[in-house]
Design a protein around this motif. Sequence first.
Motif, PDB file in Angstrom:
ATOM      1  N   UNK A  44       2.679   3.464  -5.515  1.00 13.12           N
ATOM      2  CA  UNK A  44       1.996   2.284  -6.055  1.00 13.12           C
ATOM      3  C   UNK A  44       2.677   0.982  -5.626  1.00 13.12           C
ATOM      4  N   UNK A  45       3.995   0.932  -5.775  1.00 11.39           N
ATOM      5  CA  UNK A  45       4.743  -0.303  -5.511  1.00 11.39           C
ATOM      6  C   UNK A  45       4.530  -0.872  -4.109  1.00 11.39           C
ATOM      7  N   UNK A  46       4.484  -0.049  -3.055  1.00  6.79           N
ATOM      8  CA  UNK A  46       4.316  -0.638  -1.712  1.00  6.79           C
ATOM      9  C   UNK A  46       3.017  -1.433  -1.554  1.00  6.79           C
ATOM     10  N   UNK A  47       1.938  -0.982  -2.155  1.00  3.53           N
ATOM     11  CA  UNK A  47       0.673  -1.726  -2.078  1.00  3.53           C
ATOM     12  C   UNK A  47       0.724  -2.983  -2.935  1.00  3.53           C
ATOM     13  N   UNK A  48       1.351  -2.889  -4.094  1.00  8.83           N
ATOM     14  CA  UNK A  48       1.497  -4.063  -4.948  1.00  8.83           C
ATOM     15  C   UNK A  48       2.316  -5.134  -4.239  1.00  8.83           C
ATOM     16  N   UNK A  49       3.421  -4.720  -3.622  1.00  4.18           N
ATOM     17  CA  UNK A  49       4.290  -5.656  -2.906  1.00  4.18           C
ATOM     18  C   UNK A  49       3.568  -6.272  -1.711  1.00  4.18           C
TER      19      UNK A  49
END
Length: 275
Positions: free
Chosen positions: A78-83
């Motif tokens: 999830x975090x890579x897309x949010x970032x």
Amino acid sequence: MKKRKIISLILSSLVVLSLAGCGSKGGDASSSSSTGKDSKVIKVGATPVPHAEILKQVKPILQKEGYDLQIVEFTDYVTPNTALNEGQLDANFYQHIPYLEQFNKEKHTELSYTVKVHLEPMGVYSNKAKKISDIKDGAEIAIPSDPTNGARALKVLQNAGLIKVKDGELISKADITENKKNIKIKELEAPQLPRVLGDVDAAVINSNYALQANLNPTKDAIAIEPKDSPYANILAVRTKDKDKDSIKALSKALNSPEIKKFIEEKYKGSIIASF
């Protein structure tokens, strides 16, 4: 005389302030120039294996083009897309198209992709069964909890002959239409799956997490996804950035003959180039 001195002091102060203002503008211009230089830096988020490993091979290719590739490692999906969406990254490399499309739909983001790079065949692993036919009645099998990889895992179990499911992209365990062995499906976050192999009868694991756990998909999986799977891993970017020169250079490098050779030699069929 006093009035002239006062006027002179006022004029001197105004000149100093004016020069200070020019200095401030000059500082902004210098900052802007530095930002211009920073545009040669490409910051890409990736999961460690195999994505970061592949990007490390891309780094010298981009250096020849004048770009500095910086790799930021993540351990979740999830975090890579949010970032990326928030502008902390220029691109990321860890996911397939169905996952990206579902993320956009759920999070209302505008992320896209430029190139397909490789396929990581999803596999069924077990510490208790040596072959798929050894899976017992009532067995508990863990699969990824996110919708796209969960659906993909159920299709792997169908291909292995353990269950039957409805047609469709985002199927869930509620869409199992035949389950003669009364298989119990346990949904867990993808990174946890290798760690629970001792607690379940089997787990359907993405190749990147399998490789991190020293599991070889072609040797250790008791069933594996077919090579014609549509789940190729991609380079994701913000849609508005697709035509940037830096992104074009990165995309070209990821699809270069050097990277194809690296994938073939390093992973020996457990990961397959998609270009």
